[in-house]
Motif scaffolding. Structure first.
Motif, PDB file in Angstrom:
ATOM      1  N   GLN A  32      -0.926  -6.504   9.329  1.00  0.00           N
ATOM      2  CA  GLN A  32      -1.233  -5.339   8.499  1.00  0.00           C
ATOM      3  C   GLN A  32      -0.382  -4.129   8.875  1.00  0.00           C
ATOM      4  O   GLN A  32      -0.007  -3.952  10.036  1.00  0.00           O
ATOM      5  N   ASN A  33      -0.112  -3.305   7.887  1.00  0.00           N
ATOM      6  CA  ASN A  33       0.638  -2.055   8.034  1.00  0.00           C
ATOM      7  C   ASN A  33       2.047  -2.277   8.584  1.00  0.00           C
ATOM      8  O   ASN A  33       2.483  -1.611   9.522  1.00  0.00           O
ATOM      9  N   ASP A  72       0.934  -5.591   3.861  1.00  0.00           N
ATOM     10  CA  ASP A  72       0.043  -6.514   4.556  1.00  0.00           C
ATOM     11  C   ASP A  72       0.406  -7.908   4.051  1.00  0.00           C
ATOM     12  O   ASP A  72       0.675  -8.081   2.851  1.00  0.00           O
ATOM     13  N   LYS A 130       0.845  -1.191   0.000  1.00  0.00           N
ATOM     14  CA  LYS A 130       0.000   0.000   0.000  1.00  0.00           C
ATOM     15  C   LYS A 130       0.879   1.239   0.000  1.00  0.00           C
ATOM     16  O   LYS A 130       1.795   1.346   0.808  1.00  0.00           O
ATOM     17  N   VAL A 165       3.649   0.574   2.978  1.00  0.00           N
ATOM     18  CA  VAL A 165       3.562  -0.455   4.012  1.00  0.00           C
ATOM     19  C   VAL A 165       3.037  -1.749   3.384  1.00  0.00           C
ATOM     20  O   VAL A 165       2.450  -1.741   2.296  1.00  0.00           O
ATOM     21  N   ALA A 173      -0.254  -0.733  13.176  1.00  0.00           N
ATOM     22  CA  ALA A 173      -0.082  -2.132  12.783  1.00  0.00           C
ATOM     23  C   ALA A 173      -1.083  -2.996  13.535  1.00  0.00           C
ATOM     24  O   ALA A 173      -1.529  -2.654  14.630  1.00  0.00           O
ATOM     25  N   LEU A 228       2.432   3.720  11.471  1.00  0.00           N
ATOM     26  CA  LEU A 228       1.039   3.497  11.143  1.00  0.00           C
ATOM     27  C   LEU A 228       0.491   2.429  12.089  1.00  0.00           C
ATOM     28  O   LEU A 228       1.247   1.627  12.633  1.00  0.00           O
TER      29      LEU A 228
END
Length: 184
Positions: free
Chosen positions: A57-58, A39, A21, A37, A74, A72
């Motif tokens: 994620q993140n 995922d 992303k 980032v 996570a 960010l």
């Protein structure tokens, strides 16, 4: 935010995927940031119509505005889904999916719980309702949405169109999500 991902099934019953992303943000006109980032996730078919998944994620970069640096939010999630058909599959019968997950949010240092139900009509239209039990004392949310399977409708490039809106959210407005999936 914009993203692109890939998925593969290395062995029967197991799917692995990853999404990159890209994020662009500005704080006033003075501070602008671009970052990326990741995922990653795994999904395993435990039994007929039942799947277990885990995702992170993140993952990756931090954001820096002037002198302030932060990560960010996570998250690590694990979930279970069960689906079943209503009617004959040969006629594009309807289906129901029930899913739930638990996640750990790094910034809140708290767990959150989510669950939802999806009704798929004739493999063309998905109607969804779900809830999110708040984390770290935050109120929960109710989410409703729908999805259209463009591939089944003869749209050459549009694979899926999805829309959702949240109620009782932390935000003052009603957050909405729109996604388009294209087949290249």
């Amino acid at each position: 935010m914009i993203g692109g991902g890939v998925a593969t099934d290395p062995v029967p019953g197991l799917v692995a995927g990853m999404l990159l992303k890209g994020l662009y943000s500005s704080l006033l006109e003075e501070f602008r940031v671009r970052t990326a980032v990741w995922d990653i996730g795994l999904q395993y078919e435990v039994a007929d119509a039942m799947k277990l998944g885990i995702a992170a994620q993140n993952l990756g970069a931090q954001i820096r505005y002037s002198e302030d640096t932060f990560s960010l939010p996570a998250a690590v999630r694990a979930g279970l889904a069960y689906g079943f058909r209503i009617g004959e599959a040969s006629s594009g019968g309807d289906a129901v999916l029930v899913a739930s997950d638990i996640g750990y949010l790094s910034l809140d240092r708290a767990f959150e719980y989510r669950m939802g139900v999806e009704y798929r009509w004739r493999s063309l239209l998905d109607i969804r309702i779900g809830m999110h039990a708040g984390s770290a004392g935050e109120p929960g949310t109710l989410c409703i949405g729908f999805g259209v399977n463009g591939g089944r409708m003869g749209a050459p490039l549009l694979e899926r169109f999805d829309y959702a809106i949240q109620f009782w959210s932390r935000a003052s407005a009603y957050p909405q999500t729109l996604s388009l999936t294209a087949k290249l």
